[in-house]
Every structure is written in structure tokens, then in C-alpha cells.
Scaffold this active site. Structure first.
Site, PDB file in Angstrom:
ATOM      1  CD  GLU A  35      -8.059   1.374   1.435  1.00 42.85           C
ATOM      2  OE1 GLU A  35      -7.020   0.727   1.525  1.00 42.85           O
ATOM      3  OE2 GLU A  35      -8.227   2.639   1.986  1.00 42.85           O
TER       4      GLU A  35
ATOM      5  CG  HIS B 282      -9.666   6.609   2.503  1.00 45.29           C
ATOM      6  ND1 HIS B 282      -8.801   7.644   2.288  1.00 45.29           N
ATOM      7  CD2 HIS B 282      -9.144   5.267   2.410  1.00 45.29           C
ATOM      8  CE1 HIS B 282      -7.721   6.600   1.812  1.00 45.29           C
ATOM      9  NE2 HIS B 282      -7.804   5.544   1.971  1.00 45.29           N
TER      10      HIS B 282
ATOM     11  CD  GLU C 193      -6.218   2.587  -1.329  1.00 45.87           C
ATOM     12  OE1 GLU C 193      -4.963   2.267  -0.898  1.00 45.87           O
ATOM     13  OE2 GLU C 193      -6.836   3.381  -0.722  1.00 45.87           O
TER      14      GLU C 193
ATOM     15  CG  HIS D 263      -8.406   7.805   6.329  1.00 47.33           C
ATOM     16  ND1 HIS D 263      -7.088   7.114   7.307  1.00 47.33           N
ATOM     17  CD2 HIS D 263      -8.515   6.684   5.510  1.00 47.33           C
ATOM     18  CE1 HIS D 263      -6.795   6.016   6.481  1.00 47.33           C
ATOM     19  NE2 HIS D 263      -7.694   6.008   5.421  1.00 47.33           N
TER      20      HIS D 263
ATOM     21  CG  ASP E 130      -4.237   5.361  -0.347  1.00 48.11           C
ATOM     22  OD1 ASP E 130      -3.256   4.306  -0.555  1.00 48.11           O
ATOM     23  OD2 ASP E 130      -5.288   5.553   0.373  1.00 48.11           O
TER      24      ASP E 130
ATOM     25  CG  ASP F 166      -2.105   1.174   1.223  1.00 46.39           C
ATOM     26  OD1 ASP F 166      -2.019   1.885   0.273  1.00 46.39           O
ATOM     27  OD2 ASP F 166      -3.216   0.869   1.979  1.00 46.39           O
TER      28      ASP F 166
HETATM   29 CO    CO Z   1      -6.215   4.095   1.303  1.00 46.35          CO
END
Ligand code: CO
Length: 299
Positions: free
Chosen positions: A189, A156, A281, A164, A96, A85
Site C-alpha cells: 500500500e 504487511h 493498495e 498485520h 485488503d 480502504d
Molecule cells: Co492494508
């Protein structure tokens, strides 16, 4: 659309995507996991970005927030289900993304389940789409493949220096009134598991976020806090501090800063049924034609 937002979000997404694919090439048998994380973070900084959070490799039944300490000599094993990640920020705007690698393909179907779920929702990031419907498609895709979505993990919103924010993008069908709006910036994700479909916190945290800097007594904690303030309120790894201050000083400082409420800890998140977990994600800008900012190739 705000030009600053769009320019930087696209650049951050692109670099996050490149860093993720670079990291993927490093996942080989017997390689030290901490070395992969260091290499990915160096790659990000060499290309002009900053980690939006510490790069993380969460293994097997740990879904997220596993991030090696400096002296962690764990290595990649062929049978591992490895979630990488990676987040990048450029001028505070964030990309992200994550993927899963299982070198010996023992869990190929599980890896495919989260990947397919993400693919199936990738056209849904349009204005007016209820987020619960996205969760529904994720849930159906993963269940159709014989696995369970992790229901208490979700995607998010991506804010300015804030990893977030609202809205939350669920991984299961939710009947709520939240709908996507034009130019919202969100990370989706899906997590799939052969376990119970839920996670709980477990184990020592190595990722933290500065919440409110409160006065500290010890000179060590004061010194470490000054460094933490340079992370702009974004999550950081204890490993970054260990490298500068040593493991002992870092541990003492982090304990004091947690005790006085300056820091929030993010302990590893473990599947409660000890199930294997996969994750994929991407980051999206909501629009009539949604933009996948982190999409580099087919991942
Ligand atoms: Co994330």
C-alpha cells in the site's frame, strides 16, 4: 500451496475488490460518509464475506484509520482527497485493498502517484525479491512525480485471522535482508503526500482490536466484551457497537476495556506536515507469476 488458503484468499480478494469498486461508485458530492461505509460493509456480508476490518474513509491529511462514528454527519466534498480502504475475510483468509478518489481532480497528480507506484511494483512479488527493493521502486516513482512517500506506513503480511503479519512491505528503499518467499500473502500500500512524508497518531480512535480479554467490572463492559469476542480478534468499529448498545454505553465500555488492557486503539493517522495523502493498495500471493487477488479491473 495449501488448498484452503488459496481458495479462500482468492475469494476474499475478489470480494474485497468488488466491494472497493462498489464503494467507489458511492463517493459523490454531499453523500454522507458513514452511509458509504455501511453500504460497503452490507455489500460484503450479502455476498458471503465478513469485513476483515471496518471499511474506512480517510479524508485529505488523514492517511488512514478514519472511520465514522454513528452520529458523524460528515459528507463528501468535491475537493476532498478520499482514501477508501476495504478488507474482507472468508474463513479467516483476507483480501485488503484501497484506492483514492478526488472528485474535482485538483489533486489528480497526487492520486496518480500512489497508483503508479503500486502498478510499478506489481510484478515484483516473486520469490527472492528483497522487500526493500519494492520500497525503493515505490519511493522512486512517487518522488519522480514530485511527491513524498509516507515512510512510516507500510504494507504487511496477511495472516489467518490476522491483518498485520510479517513481512512488512516498506514504502521506501530499505537495506534489510527480508526477502519474499513463495506463497507469502501480502498487502502492498503505497501512500503519497505533498507534506513531510510521515504520519503521527492524532484524534479519537473509532477502530479497535481485542488484544487479551481481561476481566471487567461493569456489567456494560462485560456485555460489550462478549460482542467484541465475536469479531475473531480482527479490528472493529465503535460504530458497530454503538448501533447495538447505544453511544453512551459503548463509550463507557470501550474506555474500561482500553484502561484494563483488553483493547488496542487505532487512532487516525495524520500527515505531520498537514499534507494531502493518497493511497492505493492490492493484496498479492507471491509466486513466479504473482497473483493480485484483489485486482478486478484497472484500479
Ligand atoms: Co492494508
Amino acid at each position: 500451496m495449501d488448498d484452503d488458503f488459496k481458495k479462500n484468499a482468492l475469494a476474499a480478494g475478489k470480494l474485497a475488490g468488488e466491494a472497493l469498486l462498489y464503494g467507489k461508485t458511492l463517493i459523490k458530492p454531499d453523500v454522507k460518509i458513514v452511509d458509504i461505509l455501511d453500504s460497503v460493509e452490507s455489500f460484503i456480508q450479502e455476498k458471503g464475506g465478513f469485513p476483515a476490518f471496518p471499511s474506512q474513509i480517510s479524508v485529505n491529511t488523514i492517511a488512514a484509520h478514519q472511520c465514522s462514528a454513528l452520529d458523524d454527519d460528515s459528507i463528501v466534498k468535491e475537493s476532498d482527497v478520499i482514501k477508501l480502504d476495504v478488507g474482507v475475510h472468508i474463513n479467516g483468509y483476507i483480501g485488503d485493498n484501497a484506492l483514492t478518489v478526488n472528485l474535482n481532480n485538483e489533486y489528480k497528480e497526487l492520486v496518480e502517484a500512489s497508483k503508479k507506484a503500486l502498478k510499478n511494483v506489481s510484478t515484483m512479488f516473486t520469490p527472492g525479491t528483497p522487500v526493500g527493493e519494492i520500497g525503493g521502486v515505490i519511493q522512486d516513482t512517487i518522488i519522480d512525480m514530485g511527491f513524498s512517500p509516507v515512510k512510516n506506513l507500510s504494507g504487511h503480511g496477511l495472516g489467518y485471522f490476522n491483518i498485520h503479519t510479517c513481512p512488512s512491505i516498506p514504502n521506501v528503499r530499505l537495506d534489510n535482508s527480508n526477502v519474499l518467499e513463495e506463497n507469502m500473502h501480502v498487502a502492498c500500500e503505497p501512500f503519497a503526500t505533498n507534506g513531510k512524508g510521515a504520519i503521527a497518531e492524532g484524534g479519537s480512535p473509532t477502530v479497535f482490536t481485542l488484544q487479551v480479554p481481561r476481566p471487567v467490572r461493569s456489567p456494560i463492559a462485560r456485555e460489550v466484551l462478549q460482542k467484541i469476542k465475536t469479531y475473531d480478534g480482527l479490528p472493529f468499529a465503535s460504530r458497530w457497537l454503538e448501533r447495538e448498545f447505544g453511544a453512551g454505553k459503548t463509550r463507557l465500555a470501550l474506555m474500561e476495556l482500553q484502561k484494563n488492557g483488553s483493547l488496542i486503539a487505532h487512532p487516525p493517522l495524520r500527515e505531520i506536515g498537514k499534507g494531502m495523502v493518497s493511497q492505493h493498495e492490492h493484496s498479492f500471493i507471491v509466486g513466479d507469476k504473482p497473483i493480485i487477488t484483489t485486482k478486478i479491473d484497472d484500479e
